[in-house]
Design an enzyme around this catalytic site. Structure first.
Site, PDB file in Angstrom:
ATOM      1  N   ASP A   8       0.037  -6.284  -5.331  1.00 11.32           N
ATOM      2  CA  ASP A   8      -1.498  -6.791  -6.143  1.00 11.32           C
ATOM      3  C   ASP A   8      -1.285  -7.165  -7.361  1.00 11.32           C
ATOM      4  O   ASP A   8      -2.246  -7.047  -8.059  1.00 11.32           O
ATOM      5  CB  ASP A   8      -2.288  -5.427  -5.879  1.00 11.32           C
ATOM      6  CG  ASP A   8      -2.341  -4.893  -4.556  1.00 11.32           C
ATOM      7  OD1 ASP A   8      -2.131  -5.778  -3.556  1.00 11.32           O
ATOM      8  OD2 ASP A   8      -2.364  -3.561  -4.483  1.00 11.32           O
ATOM      9  N   LYS A  27      -0.534 -12.617  -6.762  1.00 10.41           N
ATOM     10  CA  LYS A  27       0.194 -13.730  -6.021  1.00 10.41           C
ATOM     11  C   LYS A  27      -0.848 -14.667  -5.439  1.00 10.41           C
ATOM     12  O   LYS A  27      -0.448 -15.868  -5.566  1.00 10.41           O
ATOM     13  CB  LYS A  27       1.265 -13.079  -5.089  1.00 10.41           C
ATOM     14  CG  LYS A  27       2.136 -12.027  -5.692  1.00 10.41           C
ATOM     15  CD  LYS A  27       3.052 -11.208  -4.808  1.00 10.41           C
ATOM     16  CE  LYS A  27       2.108 -10.251  -3.812  1.00 10.41           C
ATOM     17  NZ  LYS A  27       1.625  -9.158  -4.385  1.00 10.41           N
ATOM     18  N   LYS A  33      -3.682 -15.615  -5.689  1.00  6.52           N
ATOM     19  CA  LYS A  33      -4.462 -16.778  -6.648  1.00  6.52           C
ATOM     20  C   LYS A  33      -3.403 -17.725  -7.064  1.00  6.52           C
ATOM     21  O   LYS A  33      -3.998 -18.705  -6.985  1.00  6.52           O
ATOM     22  CB  LYS A  33      -5.033 -15.805  -7.687  1.00  6.52           C
ATOM     23  CG  LYS A  33      -5.733 -16.785  -8.824  1.00  6.52           C
ATOM     24  CD  LYS A  33      -5.626 -16.362 -10.152  1.00  6.52           C
ATOM     25  CE  LYS A  33      -5.778 -17.699 -11.020  1.00  6.52           C
ATOM     26  NZ  LYS A  33      -6.854 -17.245 -12.249  1.00  6.52           N
ATOM     27  N   GLY A  55      -2.449  -7.930   1.035  1.00  3.57           N
ATOM     28  CA  GLY A  55      -3.946  -8.463   1.256  1.00  3.57           C
ATOM     29  C   GLY A  55      -3.935  -9.484  -0.302  1.00  3.57           C
ATOM     30  O   GLY A  55      -3.722  -9.021  -1.329  1.00  3.57           O
ATOM     31  N   HIS A  56      -3.799 -10.592   0.152  1.00  2.00           N
ATOM     32  CA  HIS A  56      -4.086 -11.594  -0.877  1.00  2.00           C
ATOM     33  C   HIS A  56      -5.272 -12.329  -1.127  1.00  2.00           C
ATOM     34  O   HIS A  56      -5.801 -12.990  -0.420  1.00  2.00           O
ATOM     35  CB  HIS A  56      -2.769 -12.804  -0.801  1.00  2.00           C
ATOM     36  CG  HIS A  56      -1.514 -12.180  -0.535  1.00  2.00           C
ATOM     37  ND1 HIS A  56      -0.321 -12.835  -0.295  1.00  2.00           N
ATOM     38  CD2 HIS A  56      -1.039 -10.837  -1.043  1.00  2.00           C
ATOM     39  CE1 HIS A  56       0.735 -11.883  -0.198  1.00  2.00           C
ATOM     40  NE2 HIS A  56       0.125 -10.886  -0.596  1.00  2.00           N
ATOM     41  N   GLN A  64       3.739  -7.729  -1.181  1.00  2.00           N
ATOM     42  CA  GLN A  64       4.029  -6.372  -1.773  1.00  2.00           C
ATOM     43  C   GLN A  64       4.916  -6.771  -3.195  1.00  2.00           C
ATOM     44  O   GLN A  64       4.299  -7.874  -3.851  1.00  2.00           O
ATOM     45  CB  GLN A  64       5.019  -5.585  -0.990  1.00  2.00           C
ATOM     46  CG  GLN A  64       4.337  -5.182   0.330  1.00  2.00           C
ATOM     47  CD  GLN A  64       4.365  -5.910   1.398  1.00  2.00           C
ATOM     48  OE1 GLN A  64       5.296  -6.654   2.051  1.00  2.00           O
ATOM     49  NE2 GLN A  64       3.153  -6.173   1.881  1.00  2.00           N
ATOM     50  N   GLY A  74      -9.042  -0.732   0.816  1.00  2.00           N
ATOM     51  CA  GLY A  74     -10.353  -0.446   0.113  1.00  2.00           C
ATOM     52  C   GLY A  74      -9.643   0.916  -0.861  1.00  2.00           C
ATOM     53  O   GLY A  74     -10.724   1.393  -1.526  1.00  2.00           O
ATOM     54  N   LYS A  80      -4.053 -11.160 -15.001  1.00  2.00           N
ATOM     55  CA  LYS A  80      -5.230 -10.374 -15.090  1.00  2.00           C
ATOM     56  C   LYS A  80      -5.323  -9.925 -16.934  1.00  2.00           C
ATOM     57  O   LYS A  80      -5.633  -8.688 -17.190  1.00  2.00           O
ATOM     58  CB  LYS A  80      -5.029  -9.244 -14.506  1.00  2.00           C
ATOM     59  CG  LYS A  80      -4.990  -9.502 -13.011  1.00  2.00           C
ATOM     60  CD  LYS A  80      -5.423  -8.288 -12.087  1.00  2.00           C
ATOM     61  CE  LYS A  80      -6.870  -7.787 -11.755  1.00  2.00           C
ATOM     62  NZ  LYS A  80      -6.904  -6.951 -10.819  1.00  2.00           N
TER      63      LYS A  80
HETATM   64  P1  GDP Z   1      -1.974  -9.997  -4.356  1.00  2.00           P
HETATM   65  O1  GDP Z   1      -1.833  -9.146  -3.558  1.00  2.00           O
HETATM   66  O2  GDP Z   1      -0.724  -9.976  -5.357  1.00  2.00           O
HETATM   67  O3  GDP Z   1      -2.232 -11.456  -3.952  1.00  2.00           O
HETATM   68  O4  GDP Z   1      -3.266  -9.335  -5.426  1.00  2.00           O
HETATM   69  P2  GDP Z   1      -4.596  -8.889  -4.727  1.00  2.00           P
HETATM   70  O5  GDP Z   1      -5.496  -9.958  -4.134  1.00  2.00           O
HETATM   71  O6  GDP Z   1      -4.234  -7.757  -3.678  1.00  2.00           O
HETATM   72  O7  GDP Z   1      -5.298  -8.029  -6.086  1.00  2.00           O
HETATM   73  C1  GDP Z   1      -5.541  -8.851  -7.123  1.00  2.00           C
HETATM   74  C2  GDP Z   1      -7.011  -8.683  -7.627  1.00  2.00           C
HETATM   75  O8  GDP Z   1      -7.094  -9.447  -9.031  1.00  2.00           O
HETATM   76  C3  GDP Z   1      -7.993  -9.573  -6.694  1.00  2.00           C
HETATM   77  O9  GDP Z   1      -9.107  -8.880  -6.705  1.00  2.00           O
HETATM   78  C4  GDP Z   1      -8.075 -10.912  -7.620  1.00  2.00           C
HETATM   79  O10 GDP Z   1      -9.084 -11.394  -7.169  1.00  2.00           O
HETATM   80  C5  GDP Z   1      -7.908 -10.493  -8.890  1.00  2.00           C
HETATM   81  N1  GDP Z   1      -7.364 -11.336  -9.972  1.00  2.00           N
HETATM   82  C6  GDP Z   1      -6.282 -12.008  -9.771  1.00  2.00           C
HETATM   83  N2  GDP Z   1      -6.049 -12.624 -11.070  1.00  2.00           N
HETATM   84  C7  GDP Z   1      -6.948 -12.060 -11.950  1.00  2.00           C
HETATM   85  C8  GDP Z   1      -7.158 -12.395 -13.329  1.00  2.00           C
HETATM   86  O11 GDP Z   1      -6.466 -13.027 -13.835  1.00  2.00           O
HETATM   87  N3  GDP Z   1      -8.139 -11.551 -13.787  1.00  2.00           N
HETATM   88  C9  GDP Z   1      -8.957 -10.777 -13.076  1.00  2.00           C
HETATM   89  N4  GDP Z   1      -9.969 -10.284 -13.560  1.00  2.00           N
HETATM   90  N5  GDP Z   1      -8.814 -10.749 -11.717  1.00  2.00           N
HETATM   91  C10 GDP Z   1      -7.880 -11.408 -11.188  1.00  2.00           C
HETATM   92  P1  IMO Z   2       0.254  -7.075  -1.579  1.00  2.00           P
HETATM   93  O1  IMO Z   2       1.155  -8.215  -0.768  1.00  2.00           O
HETATM   94  C1  IMO Z   2       0.056  -2.947  -2.835  1.00  2.00           C
HETATM   95  C2  IMO Z   2       2.239  -0.035  -0.168  1.00  2.00           C
HETATM   96  C3  IMO Z   2       1.606   0.951   0.302  1.00  2.00           C
HETATM   97  C4  IMO Z   2       2.386   1.940   0.370  1.00  2.00           C
HETATM   98  C5  IMO Z   2       3.683   1.518   0.702  1.00  2.00           C
HETATM   99  C6  IMO Z   2       4.288   1.538   2.127  1.00  2.00           C
HETATM  100  O2  IMO Z   2      -1.033  -7.308  -1.317  1.00  2.00           O
HETATM  101  O3  IMO Z   2       0.567  -7.055  -3.084  1.00  2.00           O
HETATM  102  P2  IMO Z   2       3.320   0.060   4.089  1.00  2.00           P
HETATM  103  O4  IMO Z   2       2.154  -0.080   4.837  1.00  2.00           O
HETATM  104  O5  IMO Z   2       4.002  -1.172   3.776  1.00  2.00           O
HETATM  105  O6  IMO Z   2       4.489   0.803   4.937  1.00  2.00           O
HETATM  106  O7  IMO Z   2       3.242   0.976   3.031  1.00  2.00           O
HETATM  107  O8  IMO Z   2       3.690   0.240   0.104  1.00  2.00           O
HETATM  108  N1  IMO Z   2       1.869  -1.527   0.121  1.00  2.00           N
HETATM  109  C7  IMO Z   2       1.248  -2.267  -1.034  1.00  2.00           C
HETATM  110  N2  IMO Z   2       0.790  -1.851  -2.081  1.00  2.00           N
HETATM  111  N3  IMO Z   2       0.227  -4.255  -2.364  1.00  2.00           N
HETATM  112  C8  IMO Z   2       0.706  -4.441  -1.047  1.00  2.00           C
HETATM  113  O9  IMO Z   2       0.594  -5.742  -0.279  1.00  2.00           O
HETATM  114  C9  IMO Z   2       1.015  -3.503  -0.147  1.00  2.00           C
HETATM  115  N4  IMO Z   2       1.674  -3.315   0.992  1.00  2.00           N
HETATM  116  C10 IMO Z   2       2.285  -2.279   1.108  1.00  2.00           C
HETATM  117  O10 IMO Z   2       0.455   1.263  -0.288  1.00  2.00           O
HETATM  118  O11 IMO Z   2       2.393   2.663  -0.910  1.00  2.00           O
HETATM  119 MG    MG Z   3      -2.692  -7.432  -2.802  1.00  2.00          MG
END
Ligand code: GDP
Ligand code: IMO
Ligand code: MG
Length: 432
Positions: free
Chosen positions: A14, A17, A19, A41-42, A225, A303, A332
């Site tokens: 999270d 990536k 973005k 979840g990207h 991840q 969530g 961020k």
């Molecule tokens: P990923 O799994 O690495 O693609 O990241 P996620 O989408 O799960 O989580 C990143 C969260 O931060 C999402 O809600 C993005 O919309 C948000 N986000 C990404 N870059 C920025 C940033 O530079 N600033 C802020 N405030 N939010 C960001």
């Molecule tokens: P993105 O790609 C954050 C975490 C889970 C748990 C552990 C094992 O959006 O960054 P799993 O279901 O993979 O066996 O769970 O890994 N986890 C993540 N945490 N971002 C993710 O993906 C994750 N995918 C799995 O919360 O701790």
């Molecule tokens: Mg994510």
């Protein structure tokens, strides 16, 4: 010359990536996922419009981009069809531009049932998985009993294989977890009904990538991840079940390792973690809550609230060693805008000793006390800034310190969720 760039998370996922990949796709024609599944979840935001992708690569919003899913990904046909439907209903062409490796392991409902039943049985010591069946699917792969994407297209073979594997898993579900068995006929019918939609997506990803490489195309390898969740190198057993480090980009796609020429690590300017496991810089106070709320730190898919803490350079150093980053993207930054003091963890104290290298086992890591250096916050908005010179002086100092401690150049700074909220210092595709 085309360039092949790996973009992956350097912490616990999270990092933002999705973005960054969406942004850099303007300059690339191919994107490929190489590990993980719909546990990812990207989030992509373009002019306020938000898209959360689980399996489909983060290039899908660009009509010129070919999206690939490599052999290292575990694929839930049902989750894929659902995600494709969501995008296609919004007018985004998916099936023409998505191709999937014949060797992808399928995630089945029995994997989901096993994942959830095991987590329940573990009670307080649960890993906190996403409950998507990812771990059990990878187990089947290594045990050489998994059903692969290609198997779906040979009905007789597929049915026999499904019956055999289901029998094996139903035994465990019933006898070990007192779970009702999964019905073979129903599962078979559901899966066979999905075949017509899936068949056109199958491709030889190894050959396609080799072709694109020979045609000098720019290719992005999309990590899911994060490094510290790697099955071998992460905080085992509180990890995911795949290799998340840069080396997996080659293994999980069949792309020759010599052709990968740039690796970018996305580093959130603080730390977050979802689920259980050691987290030395975790904040359980109001600052942690402030980061969670300003950063909107809730799982994009599940969530679940994400645990928040300060940036941890000890973890990041290990990540740099593992991935040999060419550059980092600090994301961020804007989330830190209101803080009076910003801390960076530069070492741990463990059993009276100072260490700079994370201990190998989760138990010792859990006992580590972070050692911090403090930086004055800038207390001014950086949201949406796209020029480095417009950043407050103190934000520049914080970034310089990260760069100095990391020993890796910062190429991008993300200042908001939207595609254009970014400072580009070195463009990975334009750099020689
Ligand atoms: P990923 O799994 O690495 O693609 O990241 P996620 O989408 O799960 O989580 C990143 C969260 O931060 C999402 O809600 C993005 O919309 C948000 N986000 C990404 N870059 C920025 C940033 O530079 N600033 C802020 N405030 N939010 C960001
Ligand atoms: P993105 O790609 C954050 C975490 C889970 C748990 C552990 C094992 O959006 O960054 P799993 O279901 O993979 O066996 O769970 O890994 N986890 C993540 N945490 N971002 C993710 O993906 C994750 N995918 C799995 O919360 O701790
Ligand atoms: Mg994510």
């Amino acid at each position: 010359m085309g360039k092949s760039i790996v973009i992956l998370g350097s912490q616990w996922g999270d990092e933002g990536k999705g973005k960054i990949i969406d942004l850099l796709m303007r300059d690339a024609s191919v994107v490929v996922r190489f590990q993980g599944g719909h546990n990812a979840g990207h989030t992509l935001v373009n002019q306020g419009e938000k898209t959360i992708l689980r399996l489909i690569p983060s290039g899908i919003m660009h009509s010129h981009v070919q999206c690939l899913i490599g052999n290292g990904v575990v694929l839930s046909p049902t989750a894929l069809i659902q995600e494709m439907g969501e995008l296609e209903r919004r007018g985004i062409a998916v099936s023409e531009r998505l191709r999937i490796s014949e060797a992808c392991i399928l995630v089945m409902p029995y994997h989901v049932a096993l994942d959830q039943a095991r987590e329940k049985a573990k009670g307080k010591s649960a890993i906190g998985t996403t409950g998507r069946g990812i771990g059990p699917a990878y187990e089947d792969k290594v045990a050489r009993r998994a059903i692969r994407f290609n198997d779906l297209f040979d009905e007789k073979y597929f049915c026999a294989k499904l019956e055999e594997v289901l029998d094996y898993h139903n035994f465990i579900l019933q006898n070990y977890h007192q779970h009702t068995p999964i019905d073979y006929n129903q599962l078979r019918d559901n899966l066979l009904a999905e075949v017509p939609q899936l068949r056109p997506l199958k491709a030889d990803i190894v050959a396609l990538l080799a072709e694109y490489q020979a045609q000098d195309k720019n290719i992005i390898f999309e990590g899911a991840q994060g490094t510290l969740l790697d099955i071998d190198h992460g905080t085992y057993p509180y990890v995911t079940s795949s290799n998340t480090v840069a080396g997996a980009a080659s293994i999980g796609t069949g792309y020759g390792i010599r052709h990968l020429n740039y690796i970018m690590g996305v580093v959130k300017s603080y730390s977050t973690r979802v689920g259980s496991g050691p987290f030395p810089t975790e904040l359980q106070d109001d600052i942690g809550k402030q980061l969670a709320s300003r950063g909107n730190e809730f799982g994009s898919v599940t969530g679940r609230p994400r645990r928040c803490g300060w940036l941890d350079m000890v973890g990041l150093h290990r990540s740099i060693q593992l991935n040999s980053f060419s550059s980092i993207c600090v994301s961020k930054l804007d989330v830190l805008d209101e803080l009076e003091t910003i801390r960076i963890c530069t070492g741990y104290r463990l059993h009276g000793k100072t260490i700079q290298i994370p201990p190998a086992d989760a138990k010792s890591l859990d006992e580590c006390e972070p050692i911090y250096e403090d930086w004055a916050g800038w207390r001014q908005s950086t949201a949406g800034i796209s020029k480095y010179e417009n950043l407050p002086q103190k934000a520049k100092q914080y970034l310089s310190r990260i760069e100095e401690l990391a020993g890796v150049p910062i190429a991008l700074i993300s200042t908001g969720p939207d595609r254009n909220e970014v400072i580009v210092l070195q463009h990975p595709f334009q750099e020689k």
